[in-house]
Motif scaffolding. Structure first.
Motif, mmCIF file in Angstrom:
data_model
loop_
_atom_site.group_PDB
_atom_site.id
_atom_site.type_symbol
_atom_site.label_atom_id
_atom_site.label_comp_id
_atom_site.label_asym_id
_atom_site.label_seq_id
_atom_site.Cartn_x
_atom_site.Cartn_y
_atom_site.Cartn_z
ATOM 1 N N ILE A 155 69.327 29.311 21.271
ATOM 2 C CA ILE A 155 69.311 29.381 19.824
ATOM 3 C C ILE A 155 68.610 27.610 19.554
ATOM 4 N N VAL A 156 69.324 26.574 18.739
ATOM 5 C CA VAL A 156 69.380 25.600 18.645
ATOM 6 C C VAL A 156 70.429 25.135 17.512
ATOM 7 N N PRO A 157 71.233 25.048 17.532
ATOM 8 C CA PRO A 157 72.818 25.139 16.721
ATOM 9 C C PRO A 157 72.553 23.964 15.204
ATOM 10 N N GLU A 158 71.063 24.381 15.211
ATOM 11 C CA GLU A 158 70.702 24.281 13.632
ATOM 12 C C GLU A 158 70.261 24.381 12.842
ATOM 13 N N PRO A 159 70.112 24.619 11.613
ATOM 14 C CA PRO A 159 69.459 25.471 10.748
ATOM 15 C C PRO A 159 67.685 25.106 10.543
ATOM 16 N N LEU A 160 66.935 25.687 11.305
ATOM 17 C CA LEU A 160 65.739 24.467 11.025
ATOM 18 C C LEU A 160 64.871 25.896 10.827
ATOM 19 N N VAL A 161 65.525 27.140 10.672
ATOM 20 C CA VAL A 161 64.358 27.877 10.094
ATOM 21 C C VAL A 161 64.823 28.110 8.320
ATOM 22 N N GLU A 162 63.694 27.859 7.522
ATOM 23 C CA GLU A 162 64.335 28.186 6.171
ATOM 24 C C GLU A 162 64.065 29.702 5.904
ATOM 25 N N TYR A 163 64.834 30.245 5.586
ATOM 26 C CA TYR A 163 64.796 31.902 5.667
ATOM 27 C C TYR A 163 64.953 32.832 4.280
ATOM 28 N N ARG A 164 63.923 32.776 3.585
ATOM 29 C CA ARG A 164 63.914 33.530 2.303
ATOM 30 C C ARG A 164 64.674 34.356 2.062
ATOM 31 N N THR A 165 65.137 34.707 1.092
ATOM 32 C CA THR A 165 65.501 36.152 0.697
ATOM 33 C C THR A 165 65.386 36.876 -0.694
ATOM 34 N N SER A 166 64.844 38.024 -0.343
ATOM 35 C CA SER A 166 64.935 38.576 -1.627
ATOM 36 C C SER A 166 65.469 40.095 -1.446
ATOM 37 N N PRO A 167 65.460 40.713 -2.939
ATOM 38 C CA PRO A 167 66.644 42.649 -2.171
ATOM 39 C C PRO A 167 65.278 43.224 -2.165
ATOM 40 N N THR A 168 63.875 43.029 -2.064
ATOM 41 C CA THR A 168 62.608 43.658 -1.501
ATOM 42 C C THR A 168 62.487 43.395 -0.297
ATOM 43 N N SER A 169 63.043 42.395 -0.114
ATOM 44 C CA SER A 169 62.108 42.068 1.606
ATOM 45 C C SER A 169 62.415 43.054 3.236
ATOM 46 N N ALA A 170 60.919 42.810 3.718
ATOM 47 C CA ALA A 170 61.271 44.202 4.638
ATOM 48 C C ALA A 170 62.987 44.215 5.420
ATOM 49 N N ASN A 171 63.554 43.181 5.986
ATOM 50 C CA ASN A 171 64.424 42.946 6.335
ATOM 51 C C ASN A 171 65.567 43.754 5.473
ATOM 52 N N VAL A 172 66.113 43.689 4.242
ATOM 53 C CA VAL A 172 67.101 44.141 3.761
ATOM 54 C C VAL A 172 66.664 45.794 3.129
ATOM 55 N N ARG A 173 65.506 46.125 3.775
ATOM 56 C CA ARG A 173 64.818 47.594 3.010
ATOM 57 C C ARG A 173 64.888 48.173 4.666
ATOM 58 N N SER A 174 64.999 47.559 5.278
ATOM 59 C CA SER A 174 65.125 47.650 6.789
ATOM 60 C C SER A 174 66.499 49.485 7.040
ATOM 61 N N MET A 175 68.363 48.554 6.436
ATOM 62 C CA MET A 175 69.239 48.082 6.272
ATOM 63 C C MET A 175 69.699 50.138 5.883
ATOM 64 N N ASP A 176 68.229 50.043 5.185
ATOM 65 C CA ASP A 176 68.903 51.957 5.127
ATOM 66 C C ASP A 176 67.927 52.913 5.893
#
Length: 294
Positions: free
Chosen positions: A185-206
């Motif tokens: 892992i490069v210790p710098e934020p080189l990925v701009e990650y979009r957040t949304s309450p309907t994203s697959a990542n958030v839904r998978s937490m259920d």
């Protein structure tokens, strides 16, 4: 080096993702956009424009999930190294340069990514740590956006196309690392990650517990080999969260403690909070007693 961008009904976001790829300080040799069965008219128009520009190859397929889209794109590439990028995220300009260097300098590195800069509804920096297989057993330690060796992707069997409810990247990393190596892992934020309450990542937490159980079942030999490390890591994470809650409650006396959880250190935490609050109240009373009358 090639890049696979996957998308489904994401309109201009896919265009932004592709533009971030084309701005890289180390230009990719191939860029493939895999559309996973979009039906939105604007998304289809964006794909037509990308295809007409001739800078990227566009592949359209029936909707089959992100795993199938990634596998299809990786199969089209002819390069040794490949980046997988979701269509609603973007790369900082040096992502390819920094991650490719890690793989080219060390044969033991089978994948590379970076910290995440979250944007959209939430703004924060996420700092995944990467590591070897054992480091991925108690939590995912790499973003889905990652540079890979395509021969190791093939050897791992690709992304599991049956996993359409989430954790498909975590599952793939476990398969990838089971044969050895590590993800850096490069210790710098080189990925701009979009957040949304309907994203697959958030839904998978259920479904997190069920999905994690599926990972345990699929990679049982790996979990059994490192059982002690997994349990200790889970306990350390539980202790860290309990400590954070305790400090939060102590910093905000107006917050009620509520019932104590049992068997995880919760009772001891409640005792420490009550003691600290009582001592704090006693100190305030003592100070008030010696203050001069106004």
């Amino acid at each position: 080096m090639g890049v696979v961008v996957t998308g489904f009904d994401q309109g201009d976001l896919v265009r932004e993702a592709v533009e971030s790829v084309l701005r890289q300080t180390r230009a990719p040799d191939q860029v493939v956009v895999v559309d996973d069965g979009s039906t939105d008219a604007w998304s289809l128009e964006v794909l037509d424009v990308l295809r007409a520009d001739g800078l990227v190859q566009v592949l359209r397929q029936e909707n089959a999930g992100v795993s199938a889209a990634r596998n299809a794109g990786l199969s089209l590439l002819t390069t040794e190294l490949a980046v997988v990028l979701d269509g609603d995220d973007r790369l900082a300009e040096t992502f390819v340069e920094r991650t490719a260097a890690l793989l080219e300098e060390d044969a033991d590195v089978v994948g590379a990514s970076s910290w995440l800069r979250m944007h959209g509804v939430a703004h924060a920096i996420a700092r995944p740590a990467g590591g070897a297989a054992v480091d991925f057993l108690h939590r995912n330690a790499s973003p889905a956006t990652v540079m890979l060796r395509r021969d190791r992707w093939r050897a791992a069997g690709g992304y599991d196309e049956r996993m359409r409810d989430g954790f498909e990247d975590w599952d793939f990393f476990l398969a990838l690392l089971a044969a050895g190596g590590r993800i850096e892992i490069v210790p710098e934020p080189l990925v701009e990650y979009r957040t949304s309450p309907t994203s697959a990542n958030v839904r998978s937490m259920d479904k997190r517990v069920a999905l994690y159980g599926h990972l345990v079942d699929r990679h049982r030999p790996l979990f059994e080999e490192h059982l002690r490390a997994v349990l200790l890591a889970q306990e350390a994470a539980s202790i860290a969260r309990l400590d954070a809650w305790e400090r939060l409650v102590l910093d905000h006396p107006e917050v009620p403690v509520g019932d104590a959880t049992y068997g995880d250190g919760g009772m001891a935490a409640v005792v420490r909070i009550a003691t600290a609050r009582a001592e704090g109240a006693g100190e305030q009373t003592a100070r008030a007693a010696v203050l001069p009358e106004p």
